[in-house]
Design an enzyme around this catalytic site. Structure first.
Site, PDB file in Angstrom:
ATOM      1  N   MET A 115       0.845  -1.205   0.000  1.00 44.27           N
ATOM      2  CA  MET A 115       0.000   0.000   0.000  1.00 44.27           C
ATOM      3  C   MET A 115       0.880   1.254   0.000  1.00 44.27           C
ATOM      4  O   MET A 115       0.386   2.348   0.303  1.00 44.27           O
ATOM      5  CB  MET A 115      -0.947  -0.012   1.199  1.00 44.27           C
ATOM      6  CG  MET A 115      -1.921  -1.196   1.151  1.00 44.27           C
ATOM      7  SD  MET A 115      -3.468  -0.896   2.014  1.00 44.27           S
ATOM      8  CE  MET A 115      -2.889  -0.559   3.668  1.00 44.27           C
ATOM      9  N   GLY A 157      10.910  -2.715   5.605  1.00 45.78           N
ATOM     10  CA  GLY A 157      10.206  -4.000   5.581  1.00 45.78           C
ATOM     11  C   GLY A 157       9.785  -4.358   4.162  1.00 45.78           C
ATOM     12  O   GLY A 157       9.992  -5.485   3.685  1.00 45.78           O
ATOM     13  N   HIS A 158       9.186  -3.366   3.475  1.00 47.84           N
ATOM     14  CA  HIS A 158       8.823  -3.594   2.070  1.00 47.84           C
ATOM     15  C   HIS A 158      10.076  -3.889   1.239  1.00 47.84           C
ATOM     16  O   HIS A 158      10.085  -4.792   0.398  1.00 47.84           O
ATOM     17  CB  HIS A 158       8.145  -2.349   1.484  1.00 47.84           C
ATOM     18  CG  HIS A 158       6.881  -1.913   2.168  1.00 47.84           C
ATOM     19  ND1 HIS A 158       6.800  -0.773   2.934  1.00 47.84           N
ATOM     20  CD2 HIS A 158       5.643  -2.472   2.192  1.00 47.84           C
ATOM     21  CE1 HIS A 158       5.560  -0.637   3.390  1.00 47.84           C
ATOM     22  NE2 HIS A 158       4.842  -1.654   2.970  1.00 47.84           N
ATOM     23  N   LEU A 185       8.530  -2.211  11.764  1.00 52.34           N
ATOM     24  CA  LEU A 185       8.306  -1.128  10.806  1.00 52.34           C
ATOM     25  C   LEU A 185       6.895  -1.239  10.260  1.00 52.34           C
ATOM     26  O   LEU A 185       6.409  -2.337   9.985  1.00 52.34           O
ATOM     27  CB  LEU A 185       9.312  -1.203   9.658  1.00 52.34           C
ATOM     28  CG  LEU A 185      10.782  -0.984  10.004  1.00 52.34           C
ATOM     29  CD1 LEU A 185      11.605  -0.904   8.730  1.00 52.34           C
ATOM     30  CD2 LEU A 185      10.983   0.271  10.824  1.00 52.34           C
ATOM     31  N   SER A 207       3.947   1.412   7.888  1.00 53.48           N
ATOM     32  CA  SER A 207       3.636   2.739   7.325  1.00 53.48           C
ATOM     33  C   SER A 207       2.891   3.579   8.358  1.00 53.48           C
ATOM     34  O   SER A 207       3.004   4.803   8.370  1.00 53.48           O
ATOM     35  CB  SER A 207       2.795   2.584   6.065  1.00 53.48           C
ATOM     36  OG  SER A 207       3.456   1.719   5.150  1.00 53.48           O
TER      37      SER A 207
HETATM   38  P1  AMP Z   1       1.450  -2.894   3.460  1.00 46.32           P
HETATM   39  O1  AMP Z   1       2.021  -1.840   2.572  1.00 46.32           O
HETATM   40  O2  AMP Z   1       1.344  -2.488   4.881  1.00 46.32           O
HETATM   41  O3  AMP Z   1       0.177  -3.500   2.905  1.00 46.32           O
HETATM   42  O4  AMP Z   1       2.508  -4.080   3.455  1.00 46.32           O
HETATM   43  C1  AMP Z   1       2.942  -4.673   2.251  1.00 46.32           C
HETATM   44  C2  AMP Z   1       3.720  -5.909   2.569  1.00 46.32           C
HETATM   45  O5  AMP Z   1       4.865  -5.571   3.363  1.00 46.32           O
HETATM   46  C3  AMP Z   1       2.900  -6.916   3.384  1.00 46.32           C
HETATM   47  O6  AMP Z   1       3.188  -8.225   2.924  1.00 46.32           O
HETATM   48  C4  AMP Z   1       3.425  -6.699   4.766  1.00 46.32           C
HETATM   49  O7  AMP Z   1       3.302  -7.839   5.594  1.00 46.32           O
HETATM   50  C5  AMP Z   1       4.880  -6.380   4.506  1.00 46.32           C
HETATM   51  N1  AMP Z   1       5.457  -5.676   5.658  1.00 46.32           N
HETATM   52  C6  AMP Z   1       4.908  -4.632   6.320  1.00 46.32           C
HETATM   53  N2  AMP Z   1       5.678  -4.273   7.365  1.00 46.32           N
HETATM   54  C7  AMP Z   1       6.741  -5.133   7.369  1.00 46.32           C
HETATM   55  C8  AMP Z   1       7.881  -5.293   8.209  1.00 46.32           C
HETATM   56  N3  AMP Z   1       8.096  -4.503   9.270  1.00 46.32           N
HETATM   57  N4  AMP Z   1       8.760  -6.277   7.911  1.00 46.32           N
HETATM   58  C9  AMP Z   1       8.551  -7.096   6.834  1.00 46.32           C
HETATM   59  N5  AMP Z   1       7.484  -6.989   6.008  1.00 46.32           N
HETATM   60  C10 AMP Z   1       6.588  -6.024   6.275  1.00 46.32           C
END
Ligand code: AMP
Length: 285
Positions: free
Chosen positions: A30, A36-37, A184, A186
């Site tokens: 997103m 993390g991403h 981490l 967003s």
């Molecule tokens: P999001 O943008 O929050 O939808 O996350 C996109 C992807 O990044 C999802 O698969 C999350 O699980 C992963 N993600 C988010 N935060 C972390 C993190 N701290 N460490 C590893 N992967 C993460």
């Protein structure tokens, strides 16, 4: 890196890569990208010939009253981050074209969607499963990369892939953390400076439970209760603390290796989630 907002352009780019016999790795996000991403994108880069990253703040996975309108959006910075992490394609669909007015279909992954986040955020995983079904059909990747931080999402995606026979390998990356342990996210950007130190209490309490389990505590209820007390003592509002089997998201009574302790808290108007997976003293990194 090429950027597309139209699905036909994306499909053409993937088809071209396929003609060159490249494997396709897909990282759905997103946006408001962080390390993390990036760890998922780098892993996809190592393993695949074409790396596709989507950025889409999916309205369907936000309930009315949630933080859709204020969800952080950083398109320029994200494009730079992705280019330097080695992504080949950035797919940023337009919400109105992705969900036209007559859009009527939804995908429900029962059981695994129901507890935890699903109980606090009704409809959230319907939105997640629906957007991922569309994205999986559009991108048609060989492998899809997800973070373990979103433990229940991983369980939902695993069921979705198996149930609908998507020929996709699910790759789960470890949670990337700040030096004080905070996972981490967003949404960490929403934390006011004075609340930020307290946010580390979430991972601290989960790590303490994992340490106790390593020392032999196997009573999942005791670990849940004491974790909840530690979070409350740190001034966090607790939505849930649950010991679950990460494959099924079912509550368990015994905290054995492979079982996860997942928690969600509220702090200064922001929701944070995190989890640890119990391991044995011997397998400890
Ligand atoms: P999001 O943008 O929050 O939808 O996350 C996109 C992807 O990044 C999802 O698969 C999350 O699980 C992963 N993600 C988010 N935060 C972390 C993190 N701290 N460490 C590893 N992967 C993460």
């Amino acid at each position: 890196m090429r950027t597309f907002s139209a699905s036909d352009e994306l499909r053409a780019a993937v088809a071209q890569a396929r003609r060159q016999s490249l494997s396709v790795g897909f990282v759905p996000t997103m946006g408001a990208l962080h390390a993390g991403h990036v760890s998922l994108v780098r892993r996809a880069r190592e393993e695949c010939g074409l790396v596709v990253v989507s950025i889409f703040v999916n309205p369907m996975q936000f309930a009315p009253g949630e933080d859709l309108a204020r969800y952080p959006r950083k398109p320029e910075a994200d494009a730079e981050v992705l280019a330097s992490a080695g992504a080949d394609v950035l797919y940023s669909p337009d919400a109105v074209r992705f969900y036209p007015a007559a859009f009527s279909t939804s995908v429900d992954v029962a059981v695994v969607s129901e507890g935890g986040e699903g109980a606090v955020r009704p409809g959230h995983f319907r939105g997640v499963a629906t957007v991922l079904t569309k994205l999986f059909l559009q991108v048609a990747p060989d492998a899809a990369y997800f973070g373990r931080k979103d433990l229940q999402q991983v369980a939902v995606v695993r069921r979705l892939i198996e149930d609908l026979d998507f020929p996709i390998r699910l790759v789960v990356g470890d949670t990337v953390r700040e030096p004080d342990g905070l996972a981490l996210s967003s949404r960490n950007a929403f934390l006011p400076a004075d609340a930020r130190p307290r946010a580390a209490a979430l991972s601290r309490a989960l790590f303490a439970a994992r340490d106790r389990a390593r020392r032999g505590e196997s009573d999942a209820r005791a670990l849940e209760t004491d974790t909840r007390l530690a979070l409350e003592a740190a001034g966090l509002g607790v939505d849930y603390v649950e010991a679950v089997d990460p494959a099924t998201m079912e509550r368990v009574d015994a905290a054995r290796p492979g079982i996860a302790l997942a928690a969600a808290v509220r702090i200064a108007g922001t929701r944070l989630i995190d989890n640890v997976v119990f391991d044995s003293e011997r397998s400890r990194p």
